[in-house]
Design a protein around this motif. Structure first.
Motif: not given
Length: 467
Positions: A260-265
């Motif tokens: 999920l963090q990677g999707e935000l970045v």
């Protein structure tokens, strides 16, 4: 007479700040991990009435208090250091991110009041469940404090919805008290709660899981060392709690929260994505691995790191901290903790195989050193990737490029006219002294814990009654 060397470059100031923040992070992480272990052990005592869990809970409640005391004092030092070195930051947080700081004060008050109550009421409260609830409240105070601080850090990486950055100098030709050109404001007062938006919560829980994983990995390594020495069953009881928890949380961290963090970045900061993933090219180019992880295909093109001007790009070394430290060491921690979990939870099944016993022996002996190493460097990698990855801007926002080039990256500059105090220059010897203090504080906390654990056990006098 020659001038004394002074510290004033943004890079030098960032080193002093980074060491202080990482040292404080280590102490705060130790508190959050040990207080959680204390209340888990007390819960197990309430269920089983096993004296080992009572002693463990009481021990870790005291250890957590040591870390809290040193961390609170050191946190004040770090706070004043940040205010001094990055004084322009004060002119920005007034409206932008003051809400979580204000709420954090209440969380801190809960810690200050309830934690001593928890520690000093062992054997004083007849109802053990009530004492356990007091411990939960103390732990919640600590975690809520971390929640608010991480919300601020999340905002610095991903600008919350409704938060506007105004370049006052470009608009009016003026700056704020001659220090910074920027003013941060919410589009509407109610938008201040957007500091806790979905993206911030992903960032927050990513950080909180990392705290527990790091602390419990270190504690697991200590118990693993003791268990190999004496094979006491209570050590194994502890390992059956610590190691599987580390394995499960590491899996959640990597496959769920990390994704999920990677999707935000990916959506909000393509420049940081290029730096983290090592996309060191100019223009659009297909990256099959990132494309598959992000879109499920192998033919998506990404803007490369060198597509943006040099003064906008984050440091290239974040690629090493992201991939080598955070990702690879995180995967290795999952392998070691997962293998040991299977061995400890299912000994009857795996004990039938000679190769399984040999592997377990290898993972046990090496895990003493490798598990805390993997956890520590994965945490450092994540922290550096988050903090340095947003340099040279905070409150980052991405907008489309009307000329068809790479997205336009905007935010508040970290250097002069942004966050750095342009009037501050202090001698290098003072900077070295500050660095020594920053390193000494976590060392002091660990030494105090060592002294507490090495204390001589109390010997109760046995009264002999003659008849």
């Amino acid at each position: 007479m020659m001038d004394q060397p002074t510290l004033g470059a943004p890079t030098d100031v960032r080193v002093v700040s980074a060491v202080g923040i990482l040292a404080h992070l280590a102490i705060a992480s130790s508190f959050l991990g040990t207080i959680l272990l204390a209340i888990v052990a007390e819960f197990l005592y309430i269920r089983s009435r096993n004296q080992f869990w009572y002693d463990t809970a009481r021990t870790f409640s005291v250890i957590s208090t040591i870390f809290f005391g040193v961390g609170a004092a050191f946190g004040t030092l770090v706070e004043f250091g940040l205010v001094t070195l990055w004084s322009n930051f004060i002119s920005l947080i007034g409206e932008a991110i003051v809400l979580p700081f204000y709420l954090e004060l209440f969380a801190f008050l809960i810690e200050v009041i309830i934690l001593p109550l928890y520690v000093f009421t062992w054997n004083k409260i007849r109802n053990q469940a009530l004492h356990w609830v007091i411990g939960i409240v103390a732990a919640l105070g600590g975690y809520y404090s971390a929640y608010n601080i991480l919300a601020v850090m999340a905002s610095l990486s991903m600008r919350p919805p409704g938060l506007e950055v105004v370049n006052l100098y470009q608009a009016t030709g003026q700056s704020v008290v001659g220090l910074t050109d920027y003013v941060i404001k919410w589009a509407s007062p109610i938008d201040a709660w957007n500091v806790f938006w979905w993206g911030a919560n992903v960032f927050i829980f990513h950080g909180i899981l990392a705290v527990v994983i790091l602390t419990w990995s270190i504690i697991a390594a200590i118990y693993l060392y003791l268990y190999i020495r004496d094979r006491k069953p209570e050590r194994l009881m502890m390992l059956k709690i610590l190691v599987p928890t580390v394995a499960v949380l590491t899996a959640i961290q990597g496959f769920v929260i990390g994704h999920l963090q990677g999707e935000l970045v990916l959506q909000d900061d393509p420049l940081k994505l290029a730096a983290l993933e090592g996309m060191f090219w100019n223009g659009l180019k297909v990256d099959p691995l990132t494309s598959f992880l992000a879109y499920g295909s192998f033919n998506h093109a990404f803007w490369g790191y060198f597509s943006w001007p040099a003064d906008v790009r984050p440091p290239s070394f974040v690629f090493v901290f992201y991939w080598v430290f955070m990702v690879i060491f995180g995967v290795l921690l999952g392998i070691w903790s997962g293998a040991l979990s299977l061995w400890y939870l299912f000994p009857n099944f795996f004990g039938r195989f000679g190769w399984a016993r040999a592997l377990a022996n290898f993972f046990e002996k090496s895990g003493i050193y490798l598990m805390p190493f993997f956890a520590a460097f994965a945490s450092i990698g994540g922290a550096v990737s988050a903090e340095s990855g947003r340099y040279p801007f905070i409150l980052v926002q991405v907008s489309s490029n009307p000329s068809g080039g790479p997205p336009v990256i905007t935010g508040v500059p970290v250097g002069p006219s942004g966050l750095l105090n342009p009037t501050l220059y202090f001698p290098v010897w003072l900077a070295v002294l500050v660095l020594i203090v920053e390193v000494a504080m976590p060392s002091l906390a660990v030494f105090m814990v060592y002294l507490y654990l090495r204390r001589s056990p109390r010997r109760e006098e046995v009264k002999v009654v003659e008849y």
